[in-house]
Design a protein around this motif. Structure first.
Motif, PDB file in Angstrom:
ATOM      1  N   LEU A  73       4.153   8.437   1.127  1.00  0.00           N
ATOM      2  CA  LEU A  73       4.089   7.172   1.410  1.00  0.00           C
ATOM      3  C   LEU A  73       5.232   6.750   2.093  1.00  0.00           C
ATOM      4  N   ARG A 108       4.967   3.104  -2.419  1.00  0.00           N
ATOM      5  CA  ARG A 108       4.825   4.263  -3.451  1.00  0.00           C
ATOM      6  C   ARG A 108       4.772   3.374  -5.077  1.00  0.00           C
ATOM      7  N   LYS A 125       8.889   2.491  -0.001  1.00  0.00           N
ATOM      8  CA  LYS A 125       9.178   2.122  -1.362  1.00  0.00           C
ATOM      9  C   LYS A 125       8.155   1.177  -2.462  1.00  0.00           C
ATOM     10  N   ILE A 172       2.059  10.311  -3.381  1.00  0.00           N
ATOM     11  CA  ILE A 172       2.597   9.262  -3.464  1.00  0.00           C
ATOM     12  C   ILE A 172       4.174   9.270  -2.737  1.00  0.00           C
ATOM     13  N   PHE A 173       4.699  10.344  -2.862  1.00  0.00           N
ATOM     14  CA  PHE A 173       5.953  10.663  -2.224  1.00  0.00           C
ATOM     15  C   PHE A 173       6.006  10.475  -0.499  1.00  0.00           C
ATOM     16  N   THR A 194       1.239   2.146  -5.337  1.00  0.00           N
ATOM     17  CA  THR A 194       0.278   3.206  -5.762  1.00  0.00           C
ATOM     18  C   THR A 194       0.411   3.711  -6.922  1.00  0.00           C
TER      19      THR A 194
END
Length: 315
Positions: free
Chosen positions: A231, A237, A234, A228-229, A240
């Motif tokens: 991606l 993220r 913001k 996720i980080f 997701t």
């Protein structure tokens, strides 16, 4: 009642469940929230099963696991609540010895099964987020079936020693259980022999099942968070991570009370007995009640399908 307090018997035909000692005068009031939570659990989980079965677009691994969770929740709450309510309403305290062992088995088996299903759901989220293009090829229907079968077999096999060990102990003290259901330690403590084997086995299952499952979930979400980080935006993220929110809520309401209950039973010697029994009942009621609410509110496909059903009925 005096016949049930007698000593010098090795195989009692019945046990006496006291309910919640110390709160007898409040049984009617306690039964109201208990019955309400149980009714919500029944309606909510049957609704989840109906929606997934009738909505073709929900025939995916995540929703198959959700159906398994719903079935597990139904069995787990039903294994204790009808008897508990009969104690509250009708003072029906007797339970057959073998029925007590069966109830004990179901509680441990389906608690372990629920933990395994939460791990399977974590695996589904890991594959969906870390390997999205391969999700349908990795988690095929045969793979999902094998995962479900493995969870069921593990739970059934590891829970078998609970009733078998309990059955072999001689009971020569009394047959009065200070609980509202046949909780494992509460039953074996009535035996007039060394029951450390039962206690040790309970700890073994706690660490080998719940401990391993929690570690597996932590590893899965470590990988999920790393993905996720990575991606770029913001919004991506947040969106997701939002797909995991229902599962994270389900994990929290299952494992946090479980660990709290286990710790207080073993180390909370100054905690009042009625609080421990109340919490043990709430622990078996709250997750089955909240799981369908959480997934119904936070899963768009289920929410949309439920709204369509309600509007069709009204029209």
């Amino acid at each position: 009642m005096s016949d049930f307090n007698t000593t010098d018997f090795t195989n009692p035909s019945t046990f006496i469940l006291l309910g919640i000692p110390g709160l007898e005068s409040s049984y009617i009031w306690i039964s109201i929230p208990f019955c309400t939570m149980y009714a919500i659990s029944l309606v909510g989980n049957f609704t989840i099963l109906f929606i997934v079965k009738t909505e073709q677009s929900l025939h995916e691994p995540m929703y198959y696991f959700l159906c398994m969770l719903a079935i597990t929740d139904l069995v787990l709450s039903t294994s204790t609540m009808p008897k508990t309510l009969s104690i509250f309403w009708f003072n029906s305290m007797e339970i057959n010895f073998h029925a007590c062992l069966t109830q004990m088995y179901f509680i441990h088996c389906f608690s372990s099964m629920e933990s395994g299903i939460l791990v399977a759901m974590a695996l589904d989220r890991y594959v969906a987020i870390c390997h999205p293009l391969r999700h349908s090829t990795i988690l095929t229907n045969p793979v999902v079936s094998k995962i479900g079968l493995a969870v069921v077999l593990r739970s059934c096999i590891l829970s078998l020693p609970y009733p078998f060990l309990t059955r072999r102990w001689p009971y020569c003290r009394n047959n009065i259980i200070s609980h509202s259901y046949c909780e494992h330690i509460a039953v074996v403590n009535l035996a007039c022999t060394d029951v450390r084997l039962s206690s040790y086995y309970g700890l073994f299952v706690l660490f080998s099942v719940i401990g391993v499952d929690v570690i597996s979930i932590i590893v899965s979400y470590t990988q999920i968070l790393r993905a996720i980080f990575r991606l770029p935006t913001k919004d991506a993220r947040v969106k997701t991570f939002g797909t995991c929110s229902s599962h994270l809520c389900a994990i929290s309401i299952f494992y946090i009370p479980d660990f709290f209950s286990s710790l207080t039973h073993r180390f909370g010697h100054n905690v009042p007995l009625h609080f421990l029994i109340l919490f043990a009942n709430v622990y078996l009621l709250v997750p089955p009640m909240l799981h369908p609410i959480i997934y119904g509110m936070r899963t768009k496909q289920i929410r949309d399908r439920l709204l369509r059903l309600l509007t069709q009925n009204q029209s």
